[in-house]
Design an enzyme around this catalytic site. Structure first.
Site, short mmCIF file in Angstrom:
data_model
loop_
_atom_site.label_atom_id
_atom_site.label_comp_id
_atom_site.label_asym_id
_atom_site.label_seq_id
_atom_site.Cartn_x
_atom_site.Cartn_y
_atom_site.Cartn_z
N SER A 189 10.83 1.03 -6.68
CA SER A 189 11.43 0.49 -5.47
C SER A 189 10.34 -0.13 -4.60
O SER A 189 9.16 -0.14 -4.97
CB SER A 189 12.14 1.61 -4.68
OG SER A 189 11.18 2.57 -4.24
N LYS A 190 10.75 -0.63 -3.45
CA LYS A 190 9.80 -1.29 -2.55
C LYS A 190 8.71 -0.33 -2.08
O LYS A 190 7.59 -0.75 -1.82
CB LYS A 190 10.54 -1.87 -1.35
CG LYS A 190 11.39 -3.09 -1.68
CD LYS A 190 12.04 -3.66 -0.45
CE LYS A 190 12.88 -4.89 -0.79
NZ LYS A 190 13.56 -5.45 0.40
#
Length: 463
Positions: free
Chosen positions: A240-241
């Site tokens: 994910s980010k």
């Protein structure tokens, strides 16, 4: 049978690195089998789909070298075709109108949760007489899913996967406003595009059971499924980010080469023995679905960087010069001269050995355009003691008949010996005067690349 694969991103943002790997696997399998690789833009979410995101997808895939074989399909433009299939199923008794209000559906979900049951639709309009329909409420069209038995998928990655049919409710095909749902659109498009193999993330595995039911209801051939594990971050959680997950174009901007990205993404979940460096032509030759592992792979930027360093060393010098010319011109706010371009080309063999990314290569190559500002480490080699040592080198260099790496090294060695100094004690102040830094390729290589005139100018122009 001609193998036809597809990559079907939603244009709601950048091309996530996990999606790039999915595209790569589809592309490789099509190329391995001599088939076709198609691109479909799933732009039915009109509120979130943007032209900028579409352009970013095209740009990223082009950079990665994942070229598609036909004009891209845009899913939104096919809405009428999707609706046609829903109405065909309705006509054949394989779908039905449902008049449940949003409040009824929410109440259903609450009751199911209270009983620890799946929060799905309870089928109350499945066999109900349409004459009981409330007036003024536009219905949705729901699919009559099988209620008994089980559905089996022979997945090329996951193996045999089973699901009891009573775990799935009757999904919506057409919303009350007449727009098709994702599940319907995907099946219709894959059928009409003659997709033979669907290679995608294993987060779509549950969807595959529903979609297989639709294929059977329409009497269509079910494609081969291959659901690949998702990519995780270094901590084992879904990438994910917060792990620094970026779009494919960001890795280009960070200085990675497309062939390194292809190689690295290939090795995230696919293996060919112990091979780590796998050129694209070998990847096409070797790639097959059974070699994809069932466990999630972990994204490691350090491994990607090291792999990129290998491909940097293997890259052609002229290509690397082309890649660094624009950022250097931006840095100096002018076009590079022919002499500077020539220096970069001749100096590239030494430069690329010491850079892991294009960004590093740009920084390392700057001294061939102009001497760098002296930093704290360099300044200590600018004392009168060191400058005096350089003076006889300048005299001897001016007298050289040829100005090569070998001849300049001979001069510096002779002067160092005459001064009673180690070679490094003289080479380092020369390096600082020529480059502005204490780190560079061989100083004799640097002299040859800079040439007699530029070398002498820099040695004589010092603080």
């Amino acid at each position: 049978m001609t193998v036809i694969t597809r990559f079907a991103p939603s244009p709601t943002g950048y091309l996530h690195i996990g999606s790039a790997r999915t595209a790569l696997f589809n592309w490789l399998y099509a190329r391995h089998t001599g088939g076709k690789f198609l691109l479909r833009i799933e732009d039915t979410d009109r509120a979130r789909s943007t032209d900028e995101a579409i352009d970013a997808i095209f740009d990223s895939m082009t950079w990665l070298g994942l070229t598609w074989d036909e004009e891209p399909t845009f899913q939104f433009t096919r809405a009428d075709r999707h609706a046609e299939v829903a109405h065909q199923l309705l006509k054949e008794g394989k779908a039905y109108h449902c008049y449940c209000s949003p409040e009824e559906l929410e109440k259903m979900r609450e009751e199911a949760r209270a009983k620890n049951l799946p929060a799905g639709y309870d089928g109350r309009w499945r066999d109900r007489d349409p004459s009981e329909a409330p007036s003024g409420i536009p219905p949705v069209i729901r699919f009559k899913a099988p209620q008994d038995g089980e559905t089996v998928i022979e997945d090329q990655v996951q193996g045999t996967v089973r699901l009891q049919n009573n775990q799935l409710d009757d999904m919506v095909l057409l919303r009350a406003d007449g727009t098709p749902t994702y599940m319907l659109s995907v099946v219709v498009d894959d059928h009409d595009m003659e997709i033979t193999h669907i290679i995608r993330g294993d987060d779509h595995l549950t969807n595959a059971f529903r979609q297989q039911h639709l294929y059977h209801a329409m009497g269509w051939t079910v494609p081969v499924f291959a659901h690949i594990p998702l990519i995780h971050g270094p901590d084992g959680a879904k990438l994910s980010k917060r792990h620094g997950a970026l779009g494919a174009e960001a890795y280009r901007d960070m200085g990675f080469l497309p062939e390194a990205m292809r190689n690295y993404l290939l090795r995230l979940g696919w293996a060919h023995g112990d091979d780590e460096v796998i050129p694209t032509e070998k990847a096409i030759e070797w790639f097959d679905l059974p070699a994809i592992g069932r466990s999630p792979a972990r994204f490691d930027v350090a491994k990607l960087t090291n792999l990129n360093a290998h491909y940097m060393r293997e890259a052609e010098d002229n290509r690397l010069v082309d890649l660094i010319e624009y950022p250097l011109s931006q840095l100096y706010q002018r076009s590079l001269t022919a002499a500077e371009q020539d220096r970069l080309t001749r100096g590239m063999p030494g430069l690329k050995q010491r850079a892991k990314t294009i960004v590093e290569l740009v920084e390392n190559a700057r001294f061939y355009i102009d001497r760098l500002p002296f930093d704290e480490k360099a300044e200590k080699f600018l004392s009168p003691e060191f400058i005096d040592m350089v003076a006889p080198v300048i005299v001897r260099l001016k007298a050289l008949s040829d100005f090569t790496e070998g001849s300049t090294e001979g001069v510096v060695r002779e002067v160092a010996e005459a001064l009673g100094q180690k070679l490094g004690n003289l080479a380092q102040p020369l390096r600082v005067l020529l480059t502005g830094s204490t780190i560079s390729p061989s100083i004799f290589e640097v002299m040859e690349v800079l040439g007699r005139e530029e070398t002498l100018r820099r040695l004589e122009e010092h603080p």
